[in-house]
Write a protein that holds these residues in place. Structure first.
Motif, short mmCIF file in Angstrom:
data_model
loop_
_atom_site.label_atom_id
_atom_site.label_comp_id
_atom_site.label_asym_id
_atom_site.label_seq_id
_atom_site.Cartn_x
_atom_site.Cartn_y
_atom_site.Cartn_z
N ASP A 19 0.84 -1.20 0.00
CA ASP A 19 0.00 0.00 0.00
C ASP A 19 0.87 1.24 0.00
OD1 ASP A 19 -2.29 -1.44 -0.07
OD2 ASP A 19 -2.58 -1.44 2.11
N MET A 20 0.58 2.16 -0.90
CA MET A 20 1.37 3.39 -1.04
C MET A 20 0.46 4.61 -0.93
SD MET A 20 4.65 3.22 -1.77
CE MET A 20 5.37 1.69 -1.21
N PRO A 21 0.98 5.68 -0.31
CA PRO A 21 0.18 6.92 -0.28
C PRO A 21 0.34 7.69 -1.61
CG PRO A 21 2.25 7.23 0.88
CD PRO A 21 2.24 5.79 0.39
N GLU A 35 -4.65 8.80 6.12
CA GLU A 35 -4.01 8.97 4.82
C GLU A 35 -4.53 7.94 3.82
OE1 GLU A 35 0.17 9.20 6.14
OE2 GLU A 35 0.49 10.24 4.25
N THR A 37 -4.36 5.38 0.83
CA THR A 37 -3.34 4.55 0.19
C THR A 37 -3.98 3.71 -0.90
OG1 THR A 37 -3.61 2.75 1.77
CG2 THR A 37 -1.86 4.34 2.26
N ASN A 325 8.44 4.52 1.86
CA ASN A 325 7.33 3.65 2.26
C ASN A 325 7.62 2.18 2.01
OD1 ASN A 325 4.90 5.32 3.30
ND2 ASN A 325 5.79 6.50 1.63
N GLY A 351 3.09 9.20 4.09
CA GLY A 351 3.26 7.84 4.63
C GLY A 351 4.35 7.72 5.67
#
Ligand code: DWN
Ligand code: SAH
Length: 405
Positions: A19-21, A35, A37, A325, A351
């Protein structure tokens, strides 16, 4: 299985970053409670040879009135776009009767050169704050996302374009068919569509995995760009490698049959085939290469921490969001990031929540080690800092491998 955005074939991702922002969602602490993601995976489609993100956030989450990237933060890039603009002017013999349209003009870094030379130009830029910066330079800007309906409108409000330009934007847009239909509509019969983006061949060769983040939905090659152009009765007629952003390619597209296809296109496609970029095998070792960089960098940062060294970072890039991240770099390993962009300063990185501080405070922080997130600008930055990076201070870089210098 994921469905290809270009040819609708199904493919399997070859790397999964978890999972990435949003890469440019720099924000203050209070704004970071929940946030957003998205699952970031990249795959290769063997139907059309396109390398692509399996999922991308909605465009409005990335490109809006507070977009954090201003193109003119690099002096080298200012020079690069001056040369880009002049080369197109010369090639197409542009004059006061011509029209240049730039897709994603950002703060006007490219179009300012046409304005200066009195060549009529128009920018299309959805992110309002950077569009305003371009407008402030006197450039006409449409604050919208480019697509086929907008291209049609421009042919009516203005006229057909002698040149459509774009840099580091095409790879951001998932709805490529609407873009190419728009180019087909807007481009004069003998006009050219010239765009550049980070080049797949370089990304694989250097393991520059941090070119992968929410905004970069495609990693192009001549093979995939040629395929896409062909689907729209357009043709890839020239390719020119660029050193920018760690290795990019400038592609020139024309109406089919309107221009001669250069030998460089044929050579590059042959080279890509010989490297196997048209087969899944070329991508199978990528994830392991990324993980090797991760393990080496984390080991180094932990060692420096245990020795009591002060480690800071330089350049709050979009790319660094993937690095921090995916690698798990938090403020206990890298205490802050220095950056010249006012909108990023005194905020936290997406993140990882590493504080971003004004560049002006960099030297007084007196670091032992500086992790160069803006590695694509290393020539410009290392020259600027060479007098400071003495007396036992070191740069840390990690593309293509972890190095201390
Ligand atoms: O494709 C994209 C490229 C063109 O720009 C966009 N999706 C977003 C952006 O990517 P990025 O953020 O990775 O780009 P840069 O150019 O690597 O960002 C450099 C960062 O470093 C900027 O925040 C400015 C900063 N900087 C600095 O603090 N001192 C840059 C230079 C050259 C400096 O001397
Ligand atoms: N051309 C500049 C900016 C690259 S950043 C440079 O090379 O430095 C990517 C830019 O693309 C952002 O300014 C973003 O707002 C813009 N963009 C994203 N989707 C777009 C679309 N559909 N049409 C036009 N611009 C778009």
């Amino acid at each position: 299985m994921s469905k290809c955005l270009i040819c609708e074939n199904e493919y399997l991702p070859f790397v999964d970053f978890g999972d990435m922002p949003i890469a440019n969602a720099f924000a203050i602490k209070e704004e970071m409670d929940d946030e957003y993601t998205f699952p970031m995976k990249v795959g290769f489609c063997d139907g059309c040879n396109m390398v692509q993100l399996a999922e991308q956030p909605d465009r409005e989450k990335m490109f809006h009135e507070n977009y954090a990237f201003f193109s003119s933060t690099s002096n080298y890039m200012v020079e690069h776009f001056k040369n880009f603009a002049h080369s197109v002017s010369d090639l197409q013999s542009l004059d006061s009767e011509s029209l240049v349209v730039e897709i994603g003009c950002n703060d006007g870094i490219m179009l300012q050169n046409f304005l200066k030379d009195k060549i009529p130009c128009l920018g299309v830029e959805p992110s309002k704050n950077v569009a305003n910066a371009a407008a402030g330079k006197g450039i006409e800007v449409i604050n919208q996302f480019f697509d086929q309906p907008l291209a049609k409108k421009i042919t009516i409000s203005h006229k057909k374009a002698d040149a459509i330009l774009s840099a580091n934007v095409m790879c951001h847009i998932p709805y490529m068919h609407s873009i190419y239909d728009g180019v087909k509509t807007l481009l004069k019969h003998d006009g050219i569509f010239v765009f550049e983006d980070p080049y797949l061949g370089e990304i694989i060769e250097k393991t520059s995995f941090d070119q992968i983040y929410d905004e970069h939905v495609f990693l192009f090659s001549a093979l995939s760009v040629g395929y896409l152009a062909n689907m729209h009765d357009l043709e890839l007629v020239n390719v020119e490698p660029q050193i920018t952003h760690g290795g990019s390619m400038r592609y020139t597209i024309a109406h089919k049959g309107a221009k001669t296809v250069s030998q460089d296109v044929i050579n590059l496609i042959d080279k890509e085939k010989s490297l196997g970029l048209n087969s899944a095998n070329a991508y199978s070792g990528f994830a392991d290469n990324v993980n090797k960089i991760r393990d080496d960098l984390i080991m180094l940062l932990k060692k420096l921490k245990s020795e009591g060294k002060k480690v800071v970072a330089y350049g709050a890039t979009s790319k660094s969001t993937t690095v921090t991240n995916y690698f798990g770099i938090t403020p206990d390993l890298v205490e802050c990031i220095y950056d010249t962009t006012p909108i990023k300063q005194n905020k936290l990185s997406p993140g990882a929540h590493i504080p971003v501080l004004p560049y002006e405070q960099f030297r007084e922080s007196n670091p032992d080690y500086v992790l160069l997130f803006a590695w694509n600008h290393s020539a410009e930055i290392m020259k600027k800092e060479q007098d400071f990076m003495t007396n036992g201070r070191h740069w840390i870089t990690y593309i293509p491998k972890v190095e201390v210098s």
